[in-house]
Write a protein that holds these residues in place. Structure first.
Motif, PDB file in Angstrom:
ATOM      1  N   LEU A  43     -15.955  16.466 -16.155  1.00  0.00           N
ATOM      2  CA  LEU A  43     -15.530  15.518 -17.181  1.00  0.00           C
ATOM      3  C   LEU A  43     -14.170  14.907 -16.863  1.00  0.00           C
ATOM      4  O   LEU A  43     -13.882  13.784 -17.251  1.00  0.00           O
ATOM      5  N   GLY A  44     -13.341  15.652 -16.151  1.00  0.00           N
ATOM      6  CA  GLY A  44     -12.018  15.156 -15.779  1.00  0.00           C
ATOM      7  C   GLY A  44     -12.015  14.322 -14.514  1.00  0.00           C
ATOM      8  O   GLY A  44     -10.965  13.875 -14.059  1.00  0.00           O
ATOM      9  N   GLY A  45     -13.186  14.111 -13.923  1.00  0.00           N
ATOM     10  CA  GLY A  45     -13.274  13.305 -12.713  1.00  0.00           C
ATOM     11  C   GLY A  45     -12.879  14.046 -11.449  1.00  0.00           C
ATOM     12  O   GLY A  45     -12.638  13.438 -10.414  1.00  0.00           O
ATOM     13  N   LYS A  46     -12.839  15.362 -11.510  1.00  0.00           N
ATOM     14  CA  LYS A  46     -12.473  16.192 -10.353  1.00  0.00           C
ATOM     15  C   LYS A  46     -13.741  16.806  -9.752  1.00  0.00           C
ATOM     16  O   LYS A  46     -13.986  18.007  -9.853  1.00  0.00           O
ATOM     17  N   PHE A  47     -14.533  15.963  -9.115  1.00  0.00           N
ATOM     18  CA  PHE A  47     -15.825  16.394  -8.578  1.00  0.00           C
ATOM     19  C   PHE A  47     -15.673  17.470  -7.506  1.00  0.00           C
ATOM     20  O   PHE A  47     -16.424  18.447  -7.491  1.00  0.00           O
ATOM     21  N   ASP A  48     -14.700  17.317  -6.627  1.00  0.00           N
ATOM     22  CA  ASP A  48     -14.503  18.302  -5.562  1.00  0.00           C
ATOM     23  C   ASP A  48     -14.154  19.679  -6.131  1.00  0.00           C
ATOM     24  O   ASP A  48     -14.628  20.704  -5.631  1.00  0.00           O
ATOM     25  N   ASP A  49     -13.330  19.702  -7.180  1.00  0.00           N
ATOM     26  CA  ASP A  49     -12.987  20.972  -7.818  1.00  0.00           C
ATOM     27  C   ASP A  49     -14.211  21.598  -8.482  1.00  0.00           C
ATOM     28  O   ASP A  49     -14.393  22.818  -8.442  1.00  0.00           O
ATOM     29  N   ALA A 117     -21.474  13.738 -12.849  1.00  0.00           N
ATOM     30  CA  ALA A 117     -20.278  12.901 -12.598  1.00  0.00           C
ATOM     31  C   ALA A 117     -20.632  11.430 -12.752  1.00  0.00           C
ATOM     32  O   ALA A 117     -19.831  10.651 -13.302  1.00  0.00           O
ATOM     33  N   LEU A 118     -21.815  11.027 -12.294  1.00  0.00           N
ATOM     34  CA  LEU A 118     -22.245   9.633 -12.459  1.00  0.00           C
ATOM     35  C   LEU A 118     -22.425   9.287 -13.935  1.00  0.00           C
ATOM     36  O   LEU A 118     -22.025   8.216 -14.379  1.00  0.00           O
ATOM     37  N   VAL A 119     -23.072  10.180 -14.675  1.00  0.00           N
ATOM     38  CA  VAL A 119     -23.270   9.964 -16.109  1.00  0.00           C
ATOM     39  C   VAL A 119     -21.926   9.826 -16.806  1.00  0.00           C
ATOM     40  O   VAL A 119     -21.728   8.941 -17.636  1.00  0.00           O
ATOM     41  N   ARG A 120     -20.998  10.673 -16.434  1.00  0.00           N
ATOM     42  CA  ARG A 120     -19.647  10.616 -17.012  1.00  0.00           C
ATOM     43  C   ARG A 120     -18.992   9.282 -16.681  1.00  0.00           C
ATOM     44  O   ARG A 120     -18.365   8.661 -17.515  1.00  0.00           O
ATOM     45  N   GLY A 121     -19.133   8.829 -15.434  1.00  0.00           N
ATOM     46  CA  GLY A 121     -18.540   7.567 -15.018  1.00  0.00           C
ATOM     47  C   GLY A 121     -19.146   6.380 -15.738  1.00  0.00           C
ATOM     48  O   GLY A 121     -18.427   5.464 -16.146  1.00  0.00           O
ATOM     49  N   ILE A 122     -20.456   6.393 -15.925  1.00  0.00           N
ATOM     50  CA  ILE A 122     -21.133   5.307 -16.651  1.00  0.00           C
ATOM     51  C   ILE A 122     -20.703   5.296 -18.114  1.00  0.00           C
ATOM     52  O   ILE A 122     -20.435   4.242 -18.674  1.00  0.00           O
TER      53      ILE A 122
END
Length: 126
Positions: A43-49, A117-122
């Motif tokens: 949710l925070g945009g930290k996909f690598d973490d 992450a894509l859903v969150r970004g959209i």
């Protein structure tokens, strides 16, 4: 109720002390705080973490089924926008079906995190 009592008895027999960490060891389920941190990172945009958190759980020997079941429970109770929660639950459900069909791999779980992450970004762009 019977299962809960059996788990407590097994925890006491193994460790002689009942606490949260020991119960999760006996039940062989990923700790919800680790999974919650993974969702927080997505949710925070930290996909690598988030992938790193997932890798830790996978390396500890938890099965994809155990990880995704805990993930679903965490998402269901996580404080986020309702439409985002529903989309997360939908994607998690689809991934759970694929895992139950025999495609249970680390890559499958990483793919789920990517979709989340894509859903969150959209949702964020809308």
């Amino acid at each position: 109720m019977r299962q809960a009592l059996n788990n407590l008895k097994a925890t006491y027999s193994e460790f002689r002390f009942v606490n949260q960490e020991n119960v999760f060891k006996v039940c062989d389920q990923p700790h919800p705080l680790h999974v919650k941190n993974m969702v927080r990172n997505v949710l925070g945009g930290k996909f690598d973490d988030a992938c790193s958190d997932l890798k830790q759980l996978y390396d500890l020997g938890y099965s994809p089924t155990d990880i995704i079941t805990t993930l679903f429970r965490i998402i269901k109770n996580y404080d986020m926008a309702e439409y985002l929660k529903l989309e997360f639950m939908k994607e998690t459900g689809f991934a759970h079906m694929r895992i139950c069909d025999g495609v249970g791999s680390y890559l499958q779980l990483c793919g789920l995190l990517a979709k989340l992450a894509l859903v969150r970004g959209i949702a964020k762009a809308a």
